[in-house]
Design an enzyme around this catalytic site. Structure first.
Site, PDB file in Angstrom:
ATOM      1  N   ASN A 390     -56.921 -79.327  -9.733  1.00 35.09           N
ATOM      2  CA  ASN A 390     -55.953 -78.482  -9.046  1.00 35.09           C
ATOM      3  C   ASN A 390     -54.515 -78.947  -9.242  1.00 35.09           C
ATOM      4  O   ASN A 390     -53.735 -78.347  -9.968  1.00 35.09           O
ATOM      5  CB  ASN A 390     -56.267 -78.427  -7.548  1.00 35.09           C
ATOM      6  CG  ASN A 390     -57.504 -77.622  -7.239  1.00 35.09           C
ATOM      7  OD1 ASN A 390     -57.474 -76.398  -7.221  1.00 35.09           O
ATOM      8  ND2 ASN A 390     -58.606 -78.311  -6.992  1.00 35.09           N
ATOM      9  N   ASP A 391     -54.157 -80.022  -8.573  1.00 34.88           N
ATOM     10  CA  ASP A 391     -52.758 -80.441  -8.505  1.00 34.88           C
ATOM     11  C   ASP A 391     -52.212 -80.907  -9.846  1.00 34.88           C
ATOM     12  O   ASP A 391     -51.023 -80.745 -10.123  1.00 34.88           O
ATOM     13  CB  ASP A 391     -52.606 -81.552  -7.461  1.00 34.88           C
ATOM     14  CG  ASP A 391     -53.150 -81.129  -6.101  1.00 34.88           C
ATOM     15  OD1 ASP A 391     -52.891 -79.974  -5.710  1.00 34.88           O
ATOM     16  OD2 ASP A 391     -53.842 -81.932  -5.454  1.00 34.88           O
ATOM     17  N   VAL A 392     -53.055 -81.473 -10.698  1.00 32.74           N
ATOM     18  CA  VAL A 392     -52.565 -82.039 -11.964  1.00 32.74           C
ATOM     19  C   VAL A 392     -52.329 -80.978 -13.025  1.00 32.74           C
ATOM     20  O   VAL A 392     -51.906 -81.289 -14.133  1.00 32.74           O
ATOM     21  CB  VAL A 392     -53.548 -83.108 -12.498  1.00 32.74           C
ATOM     22  CG1 VAL A 392     -53.677 -84.256 -11.515  1.00 32.74           C
ATOM     23  CG2 VAL A 392     -54.910 -82.491 -12.803  1.00 32.74           C
ATOM     24  N   THR A 393     -52.589 -79.702 -12.695  1.00 39.42           N
ATOM     25  CA  THR A 393     -52.312 -78.602 -13.629  1.00 39.42           C
ATOM     26  C   THR A 393     -51.357 -77.580 -13.036  1.00 39.42           C
ATOM     27  O   THR A 393     -51.162 -76.506 -13.607  1.00 39.42           O
ATOM     28  CB  THR A 393     -53.620 -77.882 -14.026  1.00 39.42           C
ATOM     29  OG1 THR A 393     -54.231 -77.320 -12.854  1.00 39.42           O
ATOM     30  CG2 THR A 393     -54.598 -78.840 -14.694  1.00 39.42           C
ATOM     31  N   ALA A 431     -53.516 -81.949  -2.453  1.00 43.60           N
ATOM     32  CA  ALA A 431     -52.141 -81.819  -1.989  1.00 43.60           C
ATOM     33  C   ALA A 431     -51.989 -80.691  -0.990  1.00 43.60           C
ATOM     34  O   ALA A 431     -50.951 -80.578  -0.329  1.00 43.60           O
ATOM     35  CB  ALA A 431     -51.191 -81.604  -3.167  1.00 43.60           C
TER      36      ALA A 431
END
Length: 464
Positions: A390-393, A431
């Site tokens: 999720n957050d890393v993309t 996040a």
């Protein structure tokens, strides 16, 4: 005997360093872990040979209990639960150090019969070890979902409370060092209690998105406290091993923080992220819609692509989909498709989480590409398959200054020609924020369990 012990310690040190060097790459990691383990066994044997060693039945009991608990736990733990196991085992080391400091206090009549440096290092180890132990328990609770993953704190009062707890612990240490109420255990118990509450209060406000950094930070603290205890006990192996753990943990913490574009003090002051954040009906904004796809369409896109990049995240870990991913990649390679796996430094719940999972599935090491290595290739990638990352993309890290992850380096998957995202639902990641990637016109969502979805794609590839 003393010369033999010294020789054994030197051999153990060499094995520690050689083992640590092996952990720098997936090809040598297993050998490095085994090498370091042999070094620790030699160090334990050397310590047991120390003249004057007593209470053999207690030592034997400790070894038996540790073996009975540790070996089955390590063998049976699922790959998805490795982060919390690491947090728990790391915390046990800090707790042991704190207890050793307490024992030394009792045996030396409040450090009255030892040198000043022993007093200072023992008190330092007591504070840091207690903080590490209780902080690691909270990290374990968050990772195991016994506690909520979202930040839990006192708002603006959090830092003043933490400061008061730190002052209380240090104040007790100073009073003990000055000989106030010499020999009374009240001060050492108060020190350990204040440090324990401090460890809890520091980690509770840190959200799930920062857990990889927290784990490595607590690991570094445990190493430093062990080194300090080694100084107090005049045990060379504890000094060396503790410094190696402390130094490597500190370096890793710094690397993780840089990968998130956040400072360690900012993380400790209260991180972001939680697993129970809401984001509108169904987890997404009310004024946007997502485009859904099917396993058959996904298979067709990837089968006729020149390059496919798989981006694994915690969703792959939860579904235990790594073996299914390996099978799918094998079929694509048979069709002449180049397959790579993009690894973000903080994907998952601990450093190296995705590397471990993919290595377990025998994914070729040459296909594992770190963020800096793969980001330049997304522009020429036909299809990116995102599995729960999720957050890393999230492109908001680049484009939205108001986003809590703004400035965090991400995998530039939105630069690819087509993006397919495997998720159970539209719920946000650690996040607790929406991923703008999901609403991109070239992104298609394939909802469901990641392992089942990948298996369906694989079956469709077989009949193409």
């Amino acid at each position: 005997m003393s010369e033999l012990i010294t020789i054994l310690y030197i051999v153990a040190f060499a094995l520690f360093i050689h083992g640590l060097a092996g952990l720098t790459g997936p090809r040598t990691a297993v050998r490095g872990n085994l090498t370091a383990g042999i070094g620790m066994l030699i160090a334990v044997v050397a310590t047991l040979l120390t003249p004057g060693m007593r209470n053999w039945w207690l030592i034997a009991l400790g070894l038996v209990i540790g073996t009975v608990v540790g070996v089955p736990a390590a063998r049976r733990v699922k790959m998805t639960a490795v982060p919390q196991m690491v947090a728990l085992f790391n915390g046990v080391g800090g707790g042991a150090v704190a207890l050793i400091s307490w024992v030394e206090f009792r045996h030396s009549q409040g450090y009255a019969t030892v040198a000043e440096y022993v007093t200072v290092t023992s008190l330092f180890a007591a504070i840091v070890g207690s903080v590490s132990f209780w902080g690691s328990l909270i990290a374990f609770g968050k990772l195991q979902e016994i506690l909520p993953g979202r930040p839990i704190g006192l708002g603006r009062g959090q830092q003043p409370v933490n400061l008061m707890l730190l002052v209380a612990a240090v104040g007790c240490a100073v009073a003990i060092g000055l000989g106030v109420n010499r020999g009374s255990e009240l001060l050492i118990v108060a020190l350990l209690a204040a440090s324990a509450v401090l460890g809890v209060m520091v980690v509770l406000p840190i959200g799930g998105a920062d857990m990889p950094v927290v784990i490595s930070l607590l690991n570094a603290l445990t190493g430093l406290s062990a080194a300090a205890t080694g100084l107090a006990l005049d045990n060379t192996v504890m000094i060396v091993a503790g410094m190696i753990v402390g130094a490597s943990g500190t370096i890793l913490t710094n690397l993780m923080a840089k990968a998130m574009n956040r400072s360690v003090p900012a993380i400790v002051a209260g991180g972001f992220g939680g697993t129970d954040a809401a984001a509108g009906p169904g987890g997404g904004p009310t004024d946007q819609t997502v485009r859904q796809t099917s396993a058959a369409d996904a298979a067709i896109q990837m089968a006729y692509a020149s390059q496919v990049v798989v981006v694994p995240g915690y969703g792959m870990a939860v579904a235990q989909a790594q073996h299914a991913v390996r099978e799918m990649a094998g079929l694509l390679e048979e069709r002449g498709v180049e397959v790579k796996h993009a690894i973000h430094p903080v994907a998952g719940r601990m450093p190296g989480h995705m590397n471990v999972l993919l290595a377990e599935a025998d994914v070729p090491y040459k296909q594992l590409k770190e963020m800096d290595e793969i980001n330049g290739e997304f522009g020429r990638t036909d299809v990116v398959l995102v599995i729960g990352a999720n957050d890393v993309t999230n492109p908001a890290a680049r484009s939205n200054p108001s986003s809590p992850i703004y400035g965090m380096p991400i995998l530039n998957v939105d630069h690819a020609q087509s993006v397919i995202v495997l998720k159970r639902s539209m719920n946000p990641g650690f996040a607790g924020i929406e991923n703008e990637l999901y609403y991109d016109r070239k992104t298609a969502m394939l909802f469901g369990d990641a392992k089942s979805s990948v298996a369906e794609i694989t079956e469709e590839l077989k009949v193409l």
